[in-house]
Design a protein around this motif. Structure first.
Motif, short mmCIF file in Angstrom:
data_model
loop_
_atom_site.label_atom_id
_atom_site.label_comp_id
_atom_site.label_asym_id
_atom_site.label_seq_id
_atom_site.Cartn_x
_atom_site.Cartn_y
_atom_site.Cartn_z
N UNK A 178 0.83 -1.21 0.00
CA UNK A 178 0.00 0.00 0.00
C UNK A 178 0.86 1.26 0.00
N UNK A 179 1.89 1.25 0.84
CA UNK A 179 2.78 2.43 0.92
C UNK A 179 3.51 2.65 -0.40
N UNK A 180 4.02 1.54 -1.01
CA UNK A 180 4.76 1.66 -2.26
C UNK A 180 3.87 2.20 -3.38
N UNK A 181 2.69 1.62 -3.52
CA UNK A 181 1.78 2.06 -4.59
C UNK A 181 1.27 3.47 -4.34
N UNK A 182 1.06 3.79 -3.05
CA UNK A 182 0.64 5.15 -2.72
C UNK A 182 1.75 6.15 -3.01
N UNK A 183 2.99 5.76 -2.73
CA UNK A 183 4.13 6.65 -2.97
C UNK A 183 4.36 6.88 -4.46
N UNK A 184 4.08 5.85 -5.28
CA UNK A 184 4.32 5.96 -6.71
C UNK A 184 3.15 6.60 -7.46
N UNK A 185 2.04 6.80 -6.77
CA UNK A 185 0.87 7.39 -7.43
C UNK A 185 1.16 8.78 -8.00
N UNK A 186 1.82 9.69 -7.24
CA UNK A 186 2.14 11.01 -7.82
C UNK A 186 3.05 10.91 -9.03
N UNK A 187 3.98 9.94 -9.03
CA UNK A 187 4.88 9.78 -10.18
C UNK A 187 4.10 9.32 -11.40
N UNK A 188 3.14 8.41 -11.19
CA UNK A 188 2.31 7.96 -12.31
C UNK A 188 1.48 9.12 -12.86
N UNK A 189 1.00 9.98 -11.98
CA UNK A 189 0.24 11.15 -12.43
C UNK A 189 1.13 12.09 -13.24
N UNK A 190 2.38 12.24 -12.79
CA UNK A 190 3.34 13.07 -13.54
C UNK A 190 3.57 12.49 -14.93
N UNK A 191 3.73 11.16 -15.00
CA UNK A 191 3.97 10.49 -16.29
C UNK A 191 2.78 10.68 -17.23
N UNK A 192 1.58 10.55 -16.68
CA UNK A 192 0.38 10.74 -17.50
C UNK A 192 0.29 12.16 -18.05
N UNK A 193 0.67 13.14 -17.22
CA UNK A 193 0.65 14.53 -17.69
C UNK A 193 1.74 14.78 -18.72
N UNK A 194 2.89 14.13 -18.52
CA UNK A 194 3.99 14.31 -19.49
C UNK A 194 3.63 13.73 -20.85
N UNK A 195 2.86 12.64 -20.86
CA UNK A 195 2.48 12.02 -22.12
C UNK A 195 1.60 12.94 -22.97
N UNK A 196 0.91 13.87 -22.30
CA UNK A 196 0.04 14.78 -23.05
C UNK A 196 0.79 15.95 -23.66
N UNK A 197 2.05 16.12 -23.26
CA UNK A 197 2.85 17.23 -23.78
C UNK A 197 3.58 16.79 -25.03
#
Length: 458
Positions: A178-197
């Protein structure tokens, strides 16, 4: 392992580490309980053996003492034996004293008086003390018990650990995941935003979390990188647009001159004229490309050398000397009026480029047989360099436009001036690099004064 994602690797590492930690913790707990329980048994035996010794010394004969401390101390089982210290013959013992508790004669000989010792035999813990019985002879008192209490306690602990450890490990793994997936959630959000650029739109930025943590710092750095990329991309796009737009005219002229020259045979002078016109246009193209490349560079690319202290009067004097030949062609006299000379921490080569561009404009747009006055003076923490010409001047509503690329105040003199319309854009960029400012004062048909204001203190 190398093909796994970072999250899965962290999960595996977490499971292995938690398993090892629990094993080490269990082993440490087991040994700690074993040592604690053993110390407690030894402490009880120590109290009992001292009590037995005191009771024996209260009687004149050892056989008069009844060895019943097992009833008094409620310790079950408890075995007591009294032996001679020399021949190691049993004098008295409890009826239940086990036959399999043996004694080593050599070991008994090494016992010191009044010192309690402990020995483990099979499943027994034996305590001994050597004393002097009424100054008659030495005796050895033995008090023993089984280690069943220790074994029973440790077995109970093992049962508890067998039951508790898997549960703890399962909850630890679930919590770690839970901690690992929760910690990586902001990074996944960053990656999703980067894909739109993409290259078509570099203006989008990643939303900041405003948490001032490492993720927020990463977002700020990525946004800063995107800003620099967008700026560089815009410069490249602007360069391509400006170059294609500005180079069409000279290339069209060169093509037209060559096509006309090739239509029929001409004399040498006509060919020379064609070549001269083509050469002039090529020089214009070269100058335009150089100026565009300069404007397309960022500050780090322009500032090749380090800032150093230079005397401003030397920079101004060198700049004037390099444009004197152009001034002579236009019958222009350059007058230097330098009131102050100070050391200035700057990029001397860039300051010279800016001054030469201003001087060239002053020469090209001045009336013949006129003059240009260059002044320099210190004004508090600034140094002001002004270039005053007596020429055509600039209309008031057009004065701010001279810093735009390819802008020329007098369209009719474009060809005669030899300029690219980029000089003042370059001046503005150099002044910005030095955290300075530019002022313009101009009146039509009277002249123009351009003043560079440079900060002496950064």
């Amino acid at each position: 392992m190398s093909n796994l994602s970072i999250k899965r690797k962290l999960v595996l590492y977490s499971i292995v580490i938690q398993f090892l930690v629990l094993i080490i913790f269990s082993f440490a707990l087991y040994k700690s309980l074993e040592i604690t329980t053993l110390d407690k048994i030894q402490a009880n035996l120590k109290v009992i053996i001292l009590d037995v010794t005191d009771d024996i010394l209260e009687h004149q004969n050892i056989s008069d003492k009844t060895l019943d401390e097992d009833i008094e101390y409620m310790m079950d089982p408890l075995y007591i034996r009294v032996m001679e210290a020399t021949k190691h013959k049993t004098i008295s013992k409890t009826p239940n004293y086990p036959d399999n508790i043996i004694h080593d004669d050599d070991y008994l000989e090494t016992l010191e008086k009044e010192i309690i010792t402990f020995e483990e035999q099979n499943n027994y813990l034996v305590s001994r003390i050597k004393i002097n019985f009424h100054k008659q002879n030495d005796i050895i008192v033995e008090v023993a018990t089984t280690k069943e209490i220790l074994s029973s306690t440790l077995e109970d602990l093992l049962y508890i650990l067998y039951f508790i450890l898997p549960i703890i490990l399962i909850f630890s793994i679930l919590g770690g995941n839970f901690i690992i997936y929760k910690s990586f959630l902001p990074i996944e959000q960053i990656l999703n935003q980067l894909k739109r650029i993409n290259a078509n739109d570099l203006s989008e930025r990643i939303k900041s979390t405003n948490t001032n943590d490492e993720i927020d710092s990463l977002i700020l750095e990525i946004n800063s990188l995107l800003e620099r990329i967008e700026e560089s991309f815009q410069r490249v796009s602007q360069f391509s647009s400006d170059a294609s737009h500005e180079l069409k005219t000279p290339l069209t002229i060169i093509r037209g001159e060559i096509e006309i020259a090739l239509r029929k045979d001409r004399d040498i002078d006509e060919y020379k004229s064609t070549l001269q016109t083509s050469l002039d246009e090529i020089l214009t193209i070269e100058q335009t490309i150089n100026d565009l490349l300069f404007l397309a560079k960022n500050e780090n690319e322009i500032m090749i050398d380090k800032m150093q202290n230079y005397y401003i009067d030397e920079i101004i004097d060198e700049s004037i000397n390099e444009v004197k030949n152009l001034a002579k062609l236009h019958n222009i006299n350059i007058i230097l009026d330098l009131k102050d000379s100070v050391e200035f921490n700057c990029y001397a080569n860039l300051i010279k480029i800016a001054l030469k561009n201003i001087l060239k404009n002053a020469i090209q747009y001045s009336y013949k047989d006129s003059k240009i006055i260059v002044k320099g003076n210190k004004n508090n923490s600034f140094f002001e360099i002004s270039v005053q010409d007596f020429g055509i001047g600039i209309e008031k509503n057009k004065q701010n436009k001279i810093f735009e690329k390819f802008y020329r105040t007098d369209k009719s003199r474009n060809k005669n001036s030899g300029g690219t319309g980029l000089g003042m854009s370059i001046v503005r960029k150099i002044v910005d690099i030095h955290n300075g400012d530019i002022k313009i004062q101009s009146n039509e048909d009277i002249g123009t004064t351009i003043t560079l204001i440079l900060a002496l203190e950064k």
